[in-house]
Design a protein around this motif. Structure first.
Motif, PDB file in Angstrom:
ATOM      1  N   THR A   1       0.864  -1.184   0.000  1.00 12.73           N
ATOM      2  CA  THR A   1       0.000   0.000   0.000  1.00 12.73           C
ATOM      3  C   THR A   1       0.901   1.234   0.000  1.00 12.73           C
ATOM      4  OG1 THR A   1      -1.740  -1.151   1.209  1.00 12.73           O
ATOM      5  CG2 THR A   1      -1.794   1.255   1.268  1.00 12.73           C
ATOM      6  N   TYR A   2       0.468   2.262  -0.738  1.00  9.27           N
ATOM      7  CA  TYR A   2       1.267   3.477  -0.881  1.00  9.27           C
ATOM      8  C   TYR A   2       0.505   4.688  -0.333  1.00  9.27           C
ATOM      9  CZ  TYR A   2       3.780   0.586  -4.304  1.00  9.27           C
ATOM     10  OH  TYR A   2       4.475  -0.431  -4.931  1.00  9.27           O
ATOM     11  N   TRP A   3       1.262   5.603   0.285  1.00  9.06           N
ATOM     12  CA  TRP A   3       0.733   6.878   0.754  1.00  9.06           C
ATOM     13  C   TRP A   3       1.611   8.002   0.196  1.00  9.06           C
ATOM     14  CZ3 TRP A   3       1.285   2.501   3.535  1.00  9.06           C
ATOM     15  CH2 TRP A   3       0.196   2.014   4.283  1.00  9.06           C
ATOM     16  N   VAL A   4       0.994   9.117  -0.170  1.00  6.15           N
ATOM     17  CA  VAL A   4       1.751  10.283  -0.635  1.00  6.15           C
ATOM     18  C   VAL A   4       1.905  11.257   0.535  1.00  6.15           C
ATOM     19  CG1 VAL A   4       1.781  12.248  -2.216  1.00  6.15           C
ATOM     20  CG2 VAL A   4       0.944  10.022  -3.004  1.00  6.15           C
TER      21      VAL A   4
ATOM     22  N   GLU B   1       1.347  -2.352   9.856  1.00  2.00           N
ATOM     23  CA  GLU B   1       2.255  -2.086   8.747  1.00  2.00           C
ATOM     24  C   GLU B   1       3.602  -2.778   8.963  1.00  2.00           C
ATOM     25  OE1 GLU B   1       2.594   2.117   8.174  1.00  2.00           O
ATOM     26  OE2 GLU B   1       0.422   2.425   8.039  1.00  2.00           O
ATOM     27  N   TYR B   2       4.149  -3.327   7.865  1.00  2.00           N
ATOM     28  CA  TYR B   2       5.441  -3.998   7.896  1.00  2.00           C
ATOM     29  C   TYR B   2       6.265  -3.552   6.686  1.00  2.00           C
ATOM     30  CZ  TYR B   2       2.884  -7.063  11.077  1.00  2.00           C
ATOM     31  OH  TYR B   2       2.116  -7.547  12.109  1.00  2.00           O
ATOM     32  N   GLY B   3       7.576  -3.625   6.834  1.00  2.00           N
ATOM     33  CA  GLY B   3       8.453  -3.339   5.701  1.00  2.00           C
ATOM     34  C   GLY B   3       8.306  -1.935   5.154  1.00  2.00           C
ATOM     35  N   VAL B   4       8.192  -0.937   6.030  1.00  2.00           N
ATOM     36  CA  VAL B   4       7.986   0.445   5.596  1.00  2.00           C
ATOM     37  C   VAL B   4       9.268   0.993   4.967  1.00  2.00           C
ATOM     38  CG1 VAL B   4       7.439   2.782   6.339  1.00  2.00           C
ATOM     39  CG2 VAL B   4       6.271   0.839   7.396  1.00  2.00           C
TER      40      VAL B   4
ATOM     41  N   LEU C   1       3.613  -3.006   3.687  1.00  2.00           N
ATOM     42  CA  LEU C   1       2.678  -4.131   3.642  1.00  2.00           C
ATOM     43  C   LEU C   1       1.763  -4.035   4.853  1.00  2.00           C
ATOM     44  CD1 LEU C   1       5.115  -7.035   2.723  1.00  2.00           C
ATOM     45  CD2 LEU C   1       3.735  -5.641   1.176  1.00  2.00           C
ATOM     46  N   ARG C   2       0.499  -4.443   4.674  1.00  2.00           N
ATOM     47  CA  ARG C   2      -0.454  -4.416   5.787  1.00  2.00           C
ATOM     48  C   ARG C   2      -1.108  -5.777   5.946  1.00  2.00           C
ATOM     49  NH1 ARG C   2      -4.139   0.945   5.496  1.00  2.00           N
ATOM     50  NH2 ARG C   2      -4.712   0.104   3.469  1.00  2.00           N
ATOM     51  N   ASP C   3      -1.281  -6.196   7.218  1.00  2.00           N
ATOM     52  CA  ASP C   3      -1.959  -7.456   7.469  1.00  2.00           C
ATOM     53  C   ASP C   3      -3.452  -7.221   7.625  1.00  2.00           C
ATOM     54  OD1 ASP C   3      -2.349  -6.416  10.018  1.00  2.00           O
ATOM     55  OD2 ASP C   3      -0.817  -7.661  10.962  1.00  2.00           O
TER      56      ASP C   3
ATOM     57  N   SER D   1      -2.574   1.269  -4.655  1.00  2.00           N
ATOM     58  CA  SER D   1      -2.024  -0.078  -4.743  1.00  2.00           C
ATOM     59  C   SER D   1      -0.950  -0.190  -5.815  1.00  2.00           C
ATOM     60  CB  SER D   1      -3.142  -1.094  -5.035  1.00  2.00           C
ATOM     61  OG  SER D   1      -3.804  -0.767  -6.243  1.00  2.00           O
ATOM     62  N   SER D   2      -0.718   0.902  -6.545  1.00  2.00           N
ATOM     63  CA  SER D   2       0.351   0.920  -7.542  1.00  2.00           C
ATOM     64  C   SER D   2       0.751   2.365  -7.789  1.00  2.00           C
ATOM     65  CB  SER D   2      -0.098   0.268  -8.860  1.00  2.00           C
ATOM     66  OG  SER D   2      -0.954   1.135  -9.586  1.00  2.00           O
TER      67      SER D   2
END
Length: 400
Positions: free
Chosen positions: A76-79, A159-162, A152-154, A111-112
């Motif tokens: 997942t992406y955030w600006v 959140e993981y792997g930020v 990544l989100r479960d 998502s992209s």
């Protein structure tokens, strides 16, 4: 000799099986922390008039790898945007004190890195909130730094792997607009007990909004407070979601009825123990959800309609939201001219009718209708989806 040969063969087969299992484990996809990904230079980056720019396009590469062997894992992406070039403290609209905040995160997630566009007016509003500009202090040019966060989100949205992209710079031309109090935060009911029971996202047909409370106050910054819905639940299951088209923010069942979970993708459907009328109350400021039997009575109507100057005060039918069981919510979409007058009424009769004075919000108007109240006046022309609850008298106009 045969025994020795047999033992040797079994040992060889065992070693072969062990080696095969070891090789198989080596080929299983495992999480691998990426270290970087690239935010591309925007096609538009200079002299961006925020008032008139509907879309500032962004693109970025996907972090590689989040797993080895290219297993299908979607981050997942955030600006994130900073007017200072620093990303030390995020602005939090829910916080009482944002002293030292130097960047903000846009609400939308992706998502992209394709087909992403920042709305100029949205960017301008966030800058106003963060920097506290007045009409006299809005600068002629505001440089902003932009980066993208990936994680990544479960199922519980941990959140993981930020990681973060590189930073690109935009030169914007901001404008002043008076920041109005935030609209009351509204959530939607969806599920087998709601509307047509299909779990779809179509307003009215599939989902029903919770309602602001008459006379209640809502946080001016966040719009948070207490919202409610009263209607019939059959025990087949439902949930609450904040944004149509997304399950990122939701309420579902916890360990048992009376226990509820927020933003847990694995939560169950909420099923009332006995069919009947219920009051669903959500306090969005305290994250508290209660569901209780409604202790009042409610007539069941055969039909509702809107009537007004636009149709010579005849009946334009409303559609019942719920089909197949007791219905108390109605909807219709209609196009009005500015100045049109309207009421909600029982189909074929004026014995039951609701009017009053609208409260305006950014997406339309709402009112707790009064019996035989004043005609409702449409201030802005357009097409509106109208919701009406015949128990509470709540009328909501959502502009399309």
């Amino acid at each position: 000799m045969k025994t020795i040969f047999k033992s040797t063969m079994m040992l060889a087969l065992g070693l072969l099986a062990f080696t095969a299992c070891e090789d198989d484990n080596d080929s299983n996809p495992t999480l691998a922390q990426p270290t970087a990904f690239v935010l591309n230079e925007p096609a538009i980056s200079d002299n961006i008039f925020l008032e008139s720019t509907a879309a500032i396009p962004l693109t970025w590469s996907q972090p590689t790898p989040y797993t080895n062997f290219n297993a299908p894992v979607v981050p997942t992406y955030w600006v994130e945007i900073s007017p200072t070039g620093s990303f030390n403290k995020a602005f939090d609209a829910n916080a009482e004190d944002n002293t030292g905040a130097d960047f903000f995160t846009l609400d939308e997630t992706y998502s992209s890195g394709r087909d992403v566009a920042i709305n100029g007016a949205t960017l301008n509003r966030n800058l106003l909130q963060l920097l506290g500009w007045t009409e006299a202090t809005v600068p002629a040019i505001q440089q902003v730094s932009v980066r993208v966060k990936s994680a990544l989100r479960d199922a519980s949205f941990n959140e993981y792997g930020v990681i973060y992209s590189n930073v690109v710079t935009l030169n914007t031309i901001p404008f002043y607009v008076e920041l109005k109090p935030a609209d009351p935060e509204i959530w939607w009911l969806i599920g087998s007990d709601i509307a047509d029971g299909s779990w779809g996202d179509d307003m009215g047909k599939c989902v029903i909004p919770l309602q602001t409370l008459n006379g209640a106050e809502y946080d001016k910054k966040t719009g948070q407070g207490e919202i409610q819905w009263i209607g019939y639940l059959g025990g087949n299951g439902f949930k609450l979601k904040k944004v149509l088209g997304s399950w990122d923010e939701q309420w579902g069942l916890g360990d048992a009825f009376g226990s509820y979970k927020k933003n847990d993708g694995g939560s169950g459907d909420i099923k009332v123990p006995e069919a009947g009328l219920y009051t669903v109350t959500l306090n969005t400021a305290k994250d508290e959800l209660t569901i209780e039997k409604y202790d009042g009575s409610a007539p069941v109507f055969d039909g509702m309609a809107i009537a007004g100057s636009f149709n010579d005060w005849g009946d334009t039918p409303m559609t019942p939201c719920s089909t197949g069981w007791e219905n108390h919510d109605w909807y219709v979409t209609h196009t009005f001219a500015a100045g049109d007058e309207v009421k909600v009424k029982q189909a074929g009769s004026w014995d039951f009718n609701k009017g009053g004075s609208f409260v305006n919000y950014s997406q339309g108007m709402y009112v707790y209708g009064e019996g035989n109240g004043a005609n409702l006046v449409i201030s802005e022309a357009g097409s509106y989806t109208i919701f009406f609850n015949d128990i509470t008298g709540y009328i909501r106009f959502i502009k399309q």
